[in-house]
Design a protein around this motif. Structure first.
Motif, short mmCIF file in Angstrom:
data_model
loop_
_atom_site.label_atom_id
_atom_site.label_comp_id
_atom_site.label_asym_id
_atom_site.label_seq_id
_atom_site.Cartn_x
_atom_site.Cartn_y
_atom_site.Cartn_z
N ARG A 62 0.94 -1.13 -0.12
CA ARG A 62 -0.06 -0.02 0.04
C ARG A 62 0.88 1.22 0.11
NH1 ARG A 62 -4.94 -1.55 3.05
NH2 ARG A 62 -5.70 -3.18 1.76
N GLY A 63 1.01 1.82 -1.17
CA GLY A 63 1.89 2.88 -1.19
C GLY A 63 3.22 2.47 -1.05
N MET A 64 3.97 3.26 -0.06
CA MET A 64 5.62 2.74 0.15
C MET A 64 5.56 1.84 1.24
SD MET A 64 7.05 4.79 -1.76
CE MET A 64 8.81 4.81 -1.55
N ARG A 65 4.34 1.40 1.96
CA ARG A 65 4.59 0.49 3.14
C ARG A 65 4.29 -1.06 2.66
NH1 ARG A 65 2.62 2.27 8.47
NH2 ARG A 65 3.84 0.69 9.18
N THR A 66 4.61 -1.96 3.03
CA THR A 66 4.45 -3.41 3.16
C THR A 66 3.86 -3.94 4.11
OG1 THR A 66 6.31 -3.58 1.32
CG2 THR A 66 5.26 -5.78 1.98
N PHE A 67 2.88 -4.88 3.94
CA PHE A 67 2.10 -5.46 4.91
C PHE A 67 1.99 -6.88 4.70
CE2 PHE A 67 0.53 -1.11 4.60
CZ PHE A 67 0.42 -0.66 5.85
N LEU A 68 1.55 -7.69 5.81
CA LEU A 68 1.26 -9.17 5.80
C LEU A 68 -0.10 -9.20 6.57
CD1 LEU A 68 4.13 -11.53 6.53
CD2 LEU A 68 2.91 -11.30 4.37
N SER A 69 -1.03 -10.09 6.09
CA SER A 69 -2.48 -10.17 6.85
C SER A 69 -1.96 -10.88 8.00
CB SER A 69 -3.44 -11.23 5.85
OG SER A 69 -2.64 -12.54 5.93
N SER A 70 -3.12 -10.71 9.20
CA SER A 70 -2.54 -11.32 10.25
C SER A 70 -2.44 -12.95 10.39
CB SER A 70 -3.73 -10.86 11.22
OG SER A 70 -5.06 -11.45 10.91
N VAL A 71 -3.35 -13.47 9.48
CA VAL A 71 -3.07 -15.05 9.21
C VAL A 71 -1.73 -15.49 8.78
CG1 VAL A 71 -3.91 -16.95 8.21
CG2 VAL A 71 -5.61 -15.17 8.93
N ASP A 72 -1.16 -14.66 7.62
CA ASP A 72 0.13 -14.85 7.26
C ASP A 72 1.13 -14.61 8.33
OD1 ASP A 72 -0.90 -15.74 4.82
OD2 ASP A 72 -0.48 -13.83 3.68
N ALA A 73 1.07 -13.50 9.05
CA ALA A 73 1.95 -12.90 10.06
C ALA A 73 2.14 -14.31 10.97
CB ALA A 73 1.58 -11.73 10.46
N ALA A 74 1.05 -14.70 11.62
CA ALA A 74 0.74 -15.83 12.58
C ALA A 74 1.57 -17.08 12.06
CB ALA A 74 -0.30 -16.12 12.87
N THR A 75 1.60 -17.11 10.87
CA THR A 75 2.12 -18.36 10.03
C THR A 75 3.76 -18.07 10.26
OG1 THR A 75 0.18 -18.93 8.76
CG2 THR A 75 2.42 -19.85 8.15
N LEU A 76 4.17 -16.84 9.74
CA LEU A 76 5.44 -16.65 9.75
C LEU A 76 6.19 -16.67 11.04
CD1 LEU A 76 7.79 -15.32 7.65
CD2 LEU A 76 6.99 -13.31 8.48
N VAL A 77 5.45 -16.00 12.02
CA VAL A 77 5.81 -16.00 13.45
C VAL A 77 6.09 -17.44 14.03
CG1 VAL A 77 5.26 -15.26 15.88
CG2 VAL A 77 5.10 -13.68 14.10
N ASN A 78 5.19 -18.40 13.58
CA ASN A 78 5.33 -19.67 14.22
C ASN A 78 6.62 -20.36 13.49
OD1 ASN A 78 3.11 -19.41 15.95
ND2 ASN A 78 1.51 -20.16 14.34
N ARG A 79 6.55 -20.06 12.19
CA ARG A 79 7.60 -20.84 11.45
C ARG A 79 9.25 -20.59 11.93
NH1 ARG A 79 6.29 -24.04 6.86
NH2 ARG A 79 8.31 -24.38 6.87
N ALA A 80 9.16 -19.19 12.09
CA ALA A 80 10.38 -18.24 12.39
C ALA A 80 10.78 -18.69 13.80
CB ALA A 80 10.38 -16.81 12.22
N GLY A 81 9.89 -18.60 14.86
CA GLY A 81 10.09 -18.63 16.21
C GLY A 81 10.23 -20.02 16.56
N GLY A 82 9.55 -20.97 15.82
CA GLY A 82 9.80 -22.43 16.01
C GLY A 82 11.16 -23.02 15.92
N ASP A 83 11.56 -22.83 14.35
CA ASP A 83 12.92 -23.56 14.28
C ASP A 83 13.77 -22.50 13.70
OD1 ASP A 83 14.65 -25.10 13.18
OD2 ASP A 83 13.63 -25.72 11.46
N PRO A 84 14.82 -22.18 14.63
CA PRO A 84 15.87 -21.30 14.34
C PRO A 84 16.43 -21.42 12.95
CG PRO A 84 16.50 -22.36 16.29
CD PRO A 84 15.12 -22.99 15.81
N ALA A 85 16.69 -22.79 12.54
CA ALA A 85 17.29 -23.07 11.24
C ALA A 85 16.40 -22.74 9.91
CB ALA A 85 17.63 -24.65 11.06
N GLU A 86 15.27 -22.28 10.33
CA GLU A 86 14.16 -21.89 9.31
C GLU A 86 14.49 -20.57 8.72
OE1 GLU A 86 11.67 -22.23 6.45
OE2 GLU A 86 12.07 -23.71 7.68
N THR A 87 15.24 -19.77 9.68
CA THR A 87 15.50 -18.34 9.25
C THR A 87 16.36 -18.31 8.21
OG1 THR A 87 16.93 -17.83 10.83
CG2 THR A 87 14.91 -17.12 11.26
N VAL A 88 16.51 -17.31 7.21
CA VAL A 88 17.23 -17.36 5.96
C VAL A 88 18.42 -16.36 6.41
CG1 VAL A 88 17.36 -17.02 3.56
CG2 VAL A 88 15.29 -17.80 4.46
N ALA A 89 19.56 -16.63 6.04
CA ALA A 89 20.59 -15.93 6.41
C ALA A 89 20.97 -15.23 4.94
CB ALA A 89 21.76 -16.57 6.82
#
Length: 171
Positions: free
Chosen positions: A38-65
Protein backbone atom coordinates in the motif's frame (compact mmCIF):
# COMPACT_ATOMS: atom_id res chain seq x y z
CA UNK A 1 -8.65 -9.00 0.43
CA UNK A 2 -7.91 -8.20 4.03
CA UNK A 3 -9.11 -5.00 5.67
CA UNK A 4 -6.75 -2.42 7.12
CA UNK A 5 -7.15 -3.57 10.75
CA UNK A 6 -6.10 -7.12 9.78
CA UNK A 7 -2.82 -5.98 8.21
CA UNK A 8 0.49 -6.06 10.09
CA UNK A 9 3.38 -3.91 8.82
CA UNK A 10 6.66 -5.67 8.07
CA UNK A 11 8.53 -3.24 10.33
CA UNK A 12 6.61 -4.63 13.33
CA UNK A 13 7.39 -8.20 12.28
CA UNK A 14 11.08 -7.27 11.95
CA UNK A 15 11.11 -5.95 15.51
CA UNK A 16 9.22 -8.96 16.93
CA UNK A 17 11.36 -11.57 15.19
CA UNK A 18 14.65 -9.70 15.48
CA UNK A 19 15.64 -10.27 11.84
CA UNK A 20 16.39 -7.84 9.05
CA UNK A 21 14.06 -6.84 6.23
CA UNK A 22 15.90 -8.88 3.63
CA UNK A 23 15.79 -12.02 5.75
CA UNK A 24 12.12 -11.41 6.45
CA UNK A 25 11.28 -11.01 2.77
CA UNK A 26 13.24 -14.14 1.87
CA UNK A 27 11.39 -16.11 4.54
CA UNK A 28 8.05 -14.78 3.27
CA UNK A 29 8.93 -15.88 -0.23
CA UNK A 30 10.12 -19.31 0.95
CA UNK A 31 6.85 -19.85 2.80
CA UNK A 32 4.85 -18.76 -0.25
CA UNK A 33 3.15 -15.88 1.55
CA UNK A 34 1.88 -12.90 -0.40
CA UNK A 35 2.74 -9.45 1.03
CA UNK A 36 0.34 -6.57 0.43
CA UNK A 37 1.75 -3.26 -0.76
CA UNK A 38 0.00 0.00 0.00
CA UNK A 39 1.92 2.98 -1.25
CA UNK A 40 5.44 2.79 0.14
CA UNK A 41 4.55 0.34 2.94
CA UNK A 42 4.35 -3.44 2.88
CA UNK A 43 1.99 -5.48 5.07
CA UNK A 44 1.08 -9.08 5.78
CA UNK A 45 -2.36 -10.29 6.70
CA UNK A 46 -2.71 -11.32 10.34
CA UNK A 47 -3.12 -15.00 9.31
CA UNK A 48 0.08 -14.91 7.21
CA UNK A 49 1.91 -13.03 9.99
CA UNK A 50 0.92 -15.70 12.53
CA UNK A 51 2.20 -18.42 10.17
CA UNK A 52 5.44 -16.52 9.71
CA UNK A 53 5.95 -16.00 13.46
CA UNK A 54 5.26 -19.67 14.17
CA UNK A 55 7.71 -20.87 11.52
CA UNK A 56 10.44 -18.36 12.37
CA UNK A 57 10.10 -18.73 16.15
CA UNK A 58 9.76 -22.52 16.18
CA UNK A 59 12.80 -23.53 14.13
CA UNK A 60 15.83 -21.26 14.29
CA UNK A 61 17.30 -23.03 11.26
CA UNK A 62 14.31 -21.89 9.20
CA UNK A 63 15.43 -18.27 9.16
CA UNK A 64 17.29 -17.40 6.04
CA UNK A 65 20.70 -15.86 6.27
CA UNK A 66 20.82 -13.34 3.47
CA UNK A 67 24.34 -12.35 2.66
CA UNK A 68 25.52 -10.40 -0.28
CA UNK A 69 28.54 -12.11 -1.74
CA UNK A 70 30.53 -10.10 -4.24
CA UNK A 71 32.98 -11.88 -6.48
CA UNK A 72 36.20 -9.96 -6.85
CA UNK A 73 36.82 -9.16 -10.51
CA UNK A 74 39.70 -11.03 -11.97
CA UNK A 75 42.52 -8.54 -12.06
CA UNK A 76 44.37 -10.12 -14.96
CA UNK A 77 41.60 -9.12 -17.41
CA UNK A 78 42.20 -5.40 -16.99
CA UNK A 79 43.93 -3.66 -19.93
CA UNK A 80 46.50 -1.95 -17.67
CA UNK A 81 48.46 -3.21 -14.68
CA UNK A 82 46.88 -2.49 -11.31
CA UNK A 83 50.07 -1.59 -9.51
CA UNK A 84 48.82 1.90 -8.68
CA UNK A 85 49.97 3.44 -11.95
CA UNK A 86 46.51 4.51 -13.06
CA UNK A 87 48.00 7.62 -14.61
CA UNK A 88 49.06 5.33 -17.47
CA UNK A 89 45.43 4.51 -18.17
CA UNK A 90 44.54 8.21 -18.10
CA UNK A 91 47.43 8.96 -20.42
CA UNK A 92 46.33 6.21 -22.79
CA UNK A 93 42.77 7.58 -22.82
CA UNK A 94 44.01 11.12 -23.45
CA UNK A 95 46.23 9.96 -26.31
CA UNK A 96 43.40 8.02 -27.86
CA UNK A 97 41.08 11.04 -27.72
CA UNK A 98 43.84 13.23 -29.18
CA UNK A 99 44.30 10.77 -32.05
CA UNK A 100 40.55 10.74 -32.73
CA UNK A 101 40.48 14.55 -32.82
CA UNK A 102 43.41 14.60 -35.24
CA UNK A 103 41.65 12.08 -37.49
CA UNK A 104 38.53 14.27 -37.54
CA UNK A 105 40.61 17.35 -38.40
CA UNK A 106 42.33 15.41 -41.19
CA UNK A 107 38.95 14.39 -42.63
CA UNK A 108 37.74 17.99 -42.48
CA UNK A 109 40.81 19.07 -44.47
CA UNK A 110 40.43 16.25 -46.99
CA UNK A 111 36.66 16.52 -47.54
CA UNK A 112 36.17 20.27 -47.18
CA UNK A 113 33.22 19.84 -44.82
CA UNK A 114 32.39 22.98 -42.89
CA UNK A 115 31.61 22.90 -39.17
CA UNK A 116 29.95 25.41 -36.87
CA UNK A 117 31.79 27.38 -34.19
CA UNK A 118 30.65 25.29 -31.22
CA UNK A 119 31.72 22.00 -32.79
CA UNK A 120 35.06 23.46 -33.85
CA UNK A 121 35.74 24.79 -30.35
CA UNK A 122 34.96 21.36 -28.86
CA UNK A 123 37.17 19.66 -31.43
CA UNK A 124 40.08 21.97 -30.63
CA UNK A 125 39.30 21.80 -26.90
CA UNK A 126 38.86 25.55 -26.62
CA UNK A 127 36.28 27.48 -24.63
CA UNK A 128 36.29 30.26 -27.21
CA UNK A 129 37.71 30.40 -30.71
CA UNK A 130 40.73 32.70 -31.10
CA UNK A 131 40.44 36.06 -32.85
CA UNK A 132 40.61 35.97 -36.63
CA UNK A 133 43.06 37.69 -38.97
CA UNK A 134 41.50 39.37 -42.00
CA UNK A 135 44.17 41.13 -44.14
CA UNK A 136 41.99 41.58 -47.26
CA UNK A 137 40.80 38.00 -47.62
CA UNK A 138 38.49 35.69 -45.74
CA UNK A 139 39.06 35.87 -41.97
CA UNK A 140 40.96 32.94 -40.50
CA UNK A 141 43.00 31.76 -37.54
CA UNK A 142 45.77 29.22 -37.34
CA UNK A 143 45.98 26.39 -34.86
CA UNK A 144 47.92 23.10 -34.74
CA UNK A 145 49.43 23.75 -38.19
CA UNK A 146 46.02 24.18 -39.82
CA UNK A 147 44.21 27.25 -41.05
CA UNK A 148 40.55 27.68 -40.06
CA UNK A 149 38.61 29.94 -42.43
CA UNK A 150 35.45 31.70 -41.31
CA UNK A 151 32.70 31.28 -43.91
CA UNK A 152 29.77 33.66 -43.63
CA UNK A 153 27.03 33.08 -46.20
CA UNK A 154 23.90 35.25 -46.16
CA UNK A 155 20.96 33.44 -44.59
CA UNK A 156 23.12 30.70 -43.07
CA UNK A 157 24.95 30.21 -39.84
CA UNK A 158 28.60 31.02 -39.50
CA UNK A 159 30.77 28.01 -40.39
CA UNK A 160 34.45 27.16 -40.51
CA UNK A 161 36.44 25.42 -43.24
CA UNK A 162 39.78 23.76 -42.47
CA UNK A 163 42.79 23.77 -44.81
CA UNK A 164 46.30 22.49 -44.32
CA UNK A 165 48.15 25.22 -46.19
CA UNK A 166 47.96 28.97 -46.47
CA UNK A 167 46.08 28.93 -49.78
CA UNK A 168 43.18 31.32 -49.99
CA UNK A 169 39.89 29.53 -50.41
CA UNK A 170 36.98 30.74 -52.52
CA UNK A 171 33.90 31.58 -50.50
Amino acid sequence: MATTDELIPLSRLEAELGIGRVDLLLLIRRLGLEPIRRGMRTFLSSVDAATLVNRAGGDPAETVAAELVLDEPSVHHLPVPTDGNWYKADLYADLRLFRERLEILERLVRTGIEVDSRELAELLQLKRLPPVVGDGQLPYFERQGLRFWRINRPGQRLSWKVTSDDAVIAA
